[in-house]
Write an enzyme that holds these catalytic residues in place. Sequence first.
Site, PDB file in Angstrom:
ATOM      1  N   CYS A  79      40.630  29.123  10.550  1.00  0.00           N
ATOM      2  CA  CYS A  79      41.080  29.978  11.640  1.00  0.00           C
ATOM      3  C   CYS A  79      39.899  30.663  12.335  1.00  0.00           C
ATOM      4  CB  CYS A  79      42.111  30.969  11.096  1.00  0.00           C
ATOM      5  SG  CYS A  79      42.979  31.958  12.322  1.00  0.00           S
ATOM      6  N   GLY A  80      39.961  31.969  12.516  1.00  0.00           N
ATOM      7  CA  GLY A  80      38.931  32.688  13.244  1.00  0.00           C
ATOM      8  C   GLY A  80      37.554  32.589  12.630  1.00  0.00           C
TER       9      GLY A  80
END
Length: 201
Positions: free
Chosen positions: A103-104
Site C-alpha cells: 500500500c502506501g
Amino acid sequence: MTRKPVHHAVYDTYADWETGHATAYLARAGYGIRTVGPSREPVTSIGGLRVRPACALEDVRPADSSLLILPGADLWDAGDDLAPFARKAREFLDAGVPVAAICGATAGLAREGLLDEREHTSAVSFYLAATGYAGAERYVDADAVTDGVLVTAGPTEPVAFAREIFRLLGVYEGEVLDAWYRLFHDSDPEAYAVLERAAAQ
C-alpha cells in the site's frame, strides 16, 4: 533452528489489516515478530489499535533481522514523517535482507528511489507516478511482485503479499504454498485438505 526475528514497522495510522496473514503464519513458522516504531512510544493504527513498539527504528540493524515489513498508512502520503522507514528499507536492501512493502509504503519506497531499478507493484500505477519516481517502466500490474529481496503489493492484496513473503523466506513452497493461497484467497476447501496432509507429514 533459531531464526532471526521479523521486524514489523508500526506508526500512527498504519493499516492493521494488511499484514496479519503474513505475521500470523510467520510466527507459526518460528519467526519472532518484533514491532518497530519511530520511537518506543505507543502508536495507534488506522483501526484504533494502540501498540507500544518493541524497539525504535534507529536500533534496528539488518544483520539482526530476517525481514522488514512496512504496512501502508495515511502518513505515507501526508509528509515526510515516515521517510526514515524508507531509508531503513534502503539499509536492508543494500545488505541483502528482505523488505516487504504494501500500500502506501510502496510510495515511500518510490520517493526513496528504491523502485527505480526494481520490478514492483502498488495500488495502481498512477498512484506511484504521482511521487515523481523514475521507475514507472518497471511497474507490474499484478497482485504482488517480488524482485530479488523486495516484495511489493497493493492494499487489496494482503493474502498475495503474505504468499510472496512465504515464498521468499521459504516458509511454504510448491503445492503447499499454492494451497495456502487458495485457502485464504479463494476459500477453496480442497486447499485445506492439502495443508492438512502437509501438516501430518
